[in-house]
Scaffold this active site. Structure first.
Site, PDB file in Angstrom:
ATOM      1  N   LYS A 156       0.841  -1.211   0.000  1.00  0.00           N
ATOM      2  CA  LYS A 156       0.000   0.000   0.000  1.00  0.00           C
ATOM      3  C   LYS A 156       0.868   1.250   0.000  1.00  0.00           C
ATOM      4  O   LYS A 156       0.500   2.266  -0.586  1.00  0.00           O
ATOM      5  CB  LYS A 156      -0.977   0.002   1.178  1.00  0.00           C
ATOM      6  CG  LYS A 156      -1.954  -1.163   1.107  1.00  0.00           C
ATOM      7  CD  LYS A 156      -3.401  -0.775   1.206  1.00  0.00           C
ATOM      8  CE  LYS A 156      -4.257  -1.894   0.625  1.00  0.00           C
ATOM      9  NZ  LYS A 156      -5.623  -1.968   0.936  1.00  0.00           N
TER      10      LYS A 156
ATOM     11  N   LYS B 112      -4.008 -10.112  -7.004  1.00  0.00           N
ATOM     12  CA  LYS B 112      -5.375 -10.441  -6.590  1.00  0.00           C
ATOM     13  C   LYS B 112      -6.388  -9.384  -7.036  1.00  0.00           C
ATOM     14  O   LYS B 112      -6.042  -8.208  -7.199  1.00  0.00           O
ATOM     15  CB  LYS B 112      -5.444 -10.666  -5.086  1.00  0.00           C
ATOM     16  CG  LYS B 112      -5.423  -9.415  -4.255  1.00  0.00           C
ATOM     17  CD  LYS B 112      -5.952  -9.677  -2.849  1.00  0.00           C
ATOM     18  CE  LYS B 112      -6.211  -8.334  -2.170  1.00  0.00           C
ATOM     19  NZ  LYS B 112      -7.249  -8.345  -1.186  1.00  0.00           N
TER      20      LYS B 112
ATOM     21  N   LYS C 112     -10.887  -4.439  -4.706  1.00  0.00           N
ATOM     22  CA  LYS C 112     -11.937  -3.459  -4.996  1.00  0.00           C
ATOM     23  C   LYS C 112     -11.427  -2.035  -5.124  1.00  0.00           C
ATOM     24  O   LYS C 112     -12.117  -1.179  -5.656  1.00  0.00           O
ATOM     25  CB  LYS C 112     -13.060  -3.552  -3.956  1.00  0.00           C
ATOM     26  CG  LYS C 112     -12.650  -3.280  -2.521  1.00  0.00           C
ATOM     27  CD  LYS C 112     -13.869  -3.372  -1.627  1.00  0.00           C
ATOM     28  CE  LYS C 112     -13.607  -4.138  -0.351  1.00  0.00           C
ATOM     29  NZ  LYS C 112     -12.527  -3.614   0.485  1.00  0.00           N
TER      30      LYS C 112
END
Ligand code: ATP
Ligand code: LTN
Length: 333
Positions: free
Chosen positions: A112, A195, A198
């Protein structure tokens, strides 16, 4: 006594097929057998920049998505994280027990931080401690999560150890990860080596459970496939086709080898057409239920309130015991 299950999902974007297959579908199967707490991690969402009106709308929509996917608000305690202030309070106590070095190892933080170079805030770093507080407040036995959250669960278990040694042994129950067998990890449609997520900037990489049907069809048909023509499950050499087979298998209930036999000699295109149809069929009632619920926000407010009231009973008791164990003076009631 039924065992306690707790899990949550961060309110970023809309729930995807990955969240459904890897998480909510498993949660649903547990709702009869366990005492389940399912929540929306809205505080976790603040670790990345949010637009306030969008976030507010999304919290309602997320709650509606949980219900539309089949989580029953009577059987489960479904609540919004920020409605229970004990989460933030316990986080502080646990933060003071967690060594920086442990947090430094978290791969999600590294990922992140790379993605949000302009906003590497301290919350992004301490995110797993808030997650530990979420779990420990409810004395959860089992935490259903996808494979990607295993490391955070391990950290939570380490934190229980720190608390045991620092303050009071046995106050917190030691939680275990519960990772579903099939479809634990659904991959991105355009880049099947990472992966499905969203919050992906590229909308083509994921299928949101409330996407427009035409959009879903287009996304599946343009999903990246691999060289060759055989429809075979081989994650290493054929990650694209393997991902589509996994989705197909979970949604249809057929096992992968059965699908391989059915599609022997057929083209990738055939699989995509059938898969698109299956996904549309699965998601149509979900979107309808969601859209219906969103017409009545008062009703959602009421459900959120009763979920929070039920959840807080447990959270309050744990935080009280923690404050007592840490030597803080409790205010007179
Ligand atoms: P974000 O993009 O904000 O990181 P996410 O889509 O990765 O979100 P989370 O909110 O982090 O989703 O996760 C909610 C739950 O869904 C977790 O239990 C997680 O393990 C599971 N999950 C998320 N993505 C997938 C996926 N691609 N396949 C299977 N399970 C998933
Ligand atoms: N970080 C989790 C969401 C989450 C969670 C939790 C999951 C926040 N708190 C507690 C299980 C238990 C994720 O899936 N990204």
């Amino acid at each position: 006594m039924k065992k306690t299950i707790l899990s949550g999902s961060t309110v970023t974007g809309n729930l995807t097929l990955g969240n459904y297959i890897g998480a909510i579908n498993n949660w649903k199967q547990l709702q009869d057998e366990y005492n389940c707490y399912y929540f929306l991690a809205d505080l976790h969402a603040l670790t990345v920049q949010q637009d306030p009106p969008t976030l507010k709308q999304r919290i309602y929509s997320f709650y509606a998505q949980y219900l539309a996917l089949g989580l029953d608000p009577q059987k489960n305690i479904i609540f919004v994280q920020s409605h229970i202030h004990e989460h933030a309070e316990l986080t502080w106590i646990l933060t003071c027990l967690t060594p920086m070095g442990y947090l430094n190892r978290m791969t999600q933080f590294k990922e992140k931080a790379e993605k949000h170079v302009k906003n590497i805030n301290a919350g992004l770093f301490t995110y797993p401690v808030l997650m530990a507080a979420d779990i420990l407040l409810y004395q959860a036995d089992l935490v259903p999560v996808g494979e990607d959250q295993r490391q955070h669960l391990e950290l939570c278990r380490d934190i229980v150890g720190f608390f045991d040694r620092g303050y009071k042994k046995g106050l917190f129950k030691m939680p275990e990860a519960h990772i579903g067998k099939t479809g634990a990890r659904i991959m991105s449609l355009q880049d099947p080596t990472k992966k499905m997520s969203k919050s992906d900037e590229n909308d083509k990489n994921f299928i949101s459970i409330i996407d427009d049907p035409k959009k879903i069809e287009k996304k599946i048909k343009s999903a990246a496939t691999d060289s060759g023509t055989d429809i075979q499950f081989d994650e290493e050499n054929k990650p694209g086709i393997s991902n589509l087979l996994t989705i197909y298998s979970v949604l249809s209930g057929k096992n992968i080898s059965q699908l391989e036999t059915e599609y022997a000699g057929k083209m990738y295109g055939h699989l995509k057409v059938d898969l698109a149809e299956l996904v549309l069929e699965t998601l149509k009632p979900v979107k309808e239920k969601h859209d219906d619920l969103m017409k009545n926000l008062d009703y959602l407010d009421d459900l959120m309130k009763s979920g929070a009231e039920r959840a807080q009973l447990r959270a309050r008791k744990t935080l009280h015991d923690v404050y007592e164990a840490t030597g803080l003076v409790l205010r007179k009631p």
